[in-house]
Design an enzyme around this catalytic site. Sequence first.
Site: not given
Length: 237
Positions: A64, A93, A160, A164
């Site tokens: 994890d 990913n 988020y 990214k």
Amino acid sequence: MSARFAGRVVLVAGAGTGVCRATAVAFAREGATVMVAGPDPDELAGTVKLIRDAGGAADSVTADLTRGGSDAAVRMVAETVERYGALDIAFNNATVTGPNRHVADIQEADWAQTLAGNLTGVWMAMKHELAHMEARGAGVIVNTSCDMAATGRLVGMGAYAASKAALSALTRTAAHEYIAKGIRINAISPGPAHGAKPGETGGATAEEVAETVVWLCSDEASFVVGHDMVLDKKTVV
């Protein structure tokens, strides 16, 4: 099965379903030996079974990257190399969606967890993948970013989008640093709804994303370095 990736060892890290599963299956179909890594051992086992039932070679390691820190990254790379003697290709990913709140309403803990999964976890994975690839003088890495990181259209998903966008920058920097050492690094930025049917929202399906990753890692894409490839029919800028 094809022999396009025969003799190559691929690590697919992030989860045991969705894009990770589709990519692992696609690599195995092309002759690669695949190690899948993620937090859920049952999901990973399902992916391994799909590959083995089709005649491919695969194994799994529970790791994890969001909660396991550096230990998880070390474990998945070390077990891949220990079992198969090499690590030729890595697809990172790992994705944490994070809170759906406007920027001023994001809690510090949610912000930290989102960056831990989408940025810090992938950086740690790359750190250990690169160490092995550099010693061998060759390798390919693909990271998953998001097209919304460039557009800013993901209202309510500031953590988020920020994580990214940072990952895209990290990918490009690493690509420049390591291409002279024989390691190619790129990113993909899928649009939304990559679990939907083709054409529904412009987003790619998991299988379409997988085929793009496989191509980026192939010899046919040997000239592609430092790109963040958008997988969306919509205009990004």
